[in-house]
Design a protein around this motif. Structure first.
Motif, PDB file in Angstrom:
ATOM      1  N   TRP A 106       0.746  -1.144  -0.048  1.00  7.37           N
ATOM      2  CA  TRP A 106      -0.034   0.154  -0.033  1.00  7.37           C
ATOM      3  C   TRP A 106       0.914   1.420  -0.099  1.00  7.37           C
ATOM      4  O   TRP A 106       0.273   2.400  -0.625  1.00  7.37           O
TER       5      TRP A 106
ATOM      6  N   VAL B 285       0.250   4.356  -2.538  1.00  6.62           N
ATOM      7  CA  VAL B 285      -0.048   6.008  -2.014  1.00  6.62           C
ATOM      8  C   VAL B 285       0.848   6.605  -2.670  1.00  6.62           C
ATOM      9  O   VAL B 285       0.619   7.969  -3.108  1.00  6.62           O
TER      10      VAL B 285
ATOM     11  N   PRO C 210      -8.724  10.417  -0.291  1.00  2.72           N
ATOM     12  CA  PRO C 210      -8.661   8.755  -0.057  1.00  2.72           C
ATOM     13  C   PRO C 210      -9.739   8.340   0.656  1.00  2.72           C
ATOM     14  O   PRO C 210     -10.122   8.971   1.632  1.00  2.72           O
TER      15      PRO C 210
ATOM     16  N   LEU D  53      -9.572   3.593   2.790  1.00  6.82           N
ATOM     17  CA  LEU D  53      -8.193   2.882   2.834  1.00  6.82           C
ATOM     18  C   LEU D  53      -7.955   1.924   4.007  1.00  6.82           C
ATOM     19  O   LEU D  53      -8.409   2.457   5.078  1.00  6.82           O
TER      20      LEU D  53
ATOM     21  N   ALA E 282      -2.289   1.919   4.755  1.00  9.35           N
ATOM     22  CA  ALA E 282      -2.157   3.031   3.683  1.00  9.35           C
ATOM     23  C   ALA E 282      -2.579   4.378   4.116  1.00  9.35           C
ATOM     24  O   ALA E 282      -1.811   5.634   3.824  1.00  9.35           O
ATOM     25  N   SER E 283      -3.305   4.564   5.205  1.00  7.44           N
ATOM     26  CA  SER E 283      -3.592   5.784   5.819  1.00  7.44           C
ATOM     27  C   SER E 283      -2.171   6.475   6.376  1.00  7.44           C
ATOM     28  O   SER E 283      -2.086   7.566   6.266  1.00  7.44           O
TER      29      SER E 283
ATOM     30  N   SER F 211       0.623   5.610   5.385  1.00  9.08           N
ATOM     31  CA  SER F 211       1.565   5.969   4.240  1.00  9.08           C
ATOM     32  C   SER F 211       1.136   7.245   3.658  1.00  9.08           C
ATOM     33  O   SER F 211       2.095   8.197   3.283  1.00  9.08           O
ATOM     34  N   LEU F 212      -0.065   7.601   3.774  1.00  5.24           N
ATOM     35  CA  LEU F 212      -0.618   8.912   3.221  1.00  5.24           C
ATOM     36  C   LEU F 212       0.085  10.174   3.728  1.00  5.24           C
ATOM     37  O   LEU F 212       0.394  10.950   3.167  1.00  5.24           O
TER      38      LEU F 212
END
Length: 185
Positions: free
Chosen positions: A27, A31, A48, A51, A55-56, A58-59
């Motif tokens: 993920w 991202v 987004p 997710l 992933a969140s 990583s964002l």
């Protein structure tokens, strides 16, 4: 059909409808791709939706301050502002290069239909040969009440105006599908 063949067929059919297809290993890479694509296309916002937790996080790490604004729900407040929508896809159909998303959430529908660019992430193990293979899975979604299930094949297109093909009239101008490798989390 063997998983490698399903993947190959999905990629071929999706590209035939002008979908950009890439493979990613996790993920974090997905991202980073969405953020970089937003900047490359001159966009300033990313929406987004749904997710997973990895992933969140990583964002937050992948978005340099001042480059891309992360839009938060309710997206109804940002209808004119969404450049890139980043969402997971529930399944993909190899036969047609189609994504399948449980789009019951209004915010997910807005991110996938009102963005200029839609980036969808689908695990390789969720690619099915054809829509009939999804019959049971979609039926199980219905156990909790009616659902809004979207089937997406390529970017928005129409040719109803003097038979001239126009891209992005009723939805995103670009669709990017990131296939999450089997061994990824």
């Amino acid at each position: 059909m063997h998983p490698t063949e399903l993947l190959r067929q999905f990629e071929e059919k999706a590209r035939a409808v002008q979908t950009v297809v890439r493979r990613v290993s996790h993920w974090r890479e997905a991202v980073r791709y969405a953020v970089d694509l937003t900047v490359e296309r001159g966009g300033r916002t990313l929406a987004p939706m749904n997710l997973p937790p990895e992933a969140s996080q990583s964002l937050e790490d992948a978005t340099p301050i001042g480059t891309v604004e992360i839009l938060r729900p309710p997206l109804r407040n940002h209808l004119q502002d969404i450049h890139t929508g980043l969402t997971p896809a529930d399944w993909a159909i190899a036969e047609t290069g189609t994504l399948v998303l449980d789009s019951t959430s209004e915010d997910l529908r807005i991110a996938t239909m009102l963005s200029e660019v839609h980036v969808a992430v689908v695990p390789a193990g969720r690619i099915r040969a054809d829509s009939l293979e999804l019959k049971g899975e979609i039926a199980s979604l219905q156990k909790n009440g009616p659902r809004y299930v979207a089937f997406i094949s390529g970017a928005s297109r129409t040719a109803d105006i003097e038979r001239v093909l126009t891209i992005g009239v009723h939805g995103p101008q670009e669709l990017h599908v990131l296939i999450l490798e089997e061994d990824a989390s």
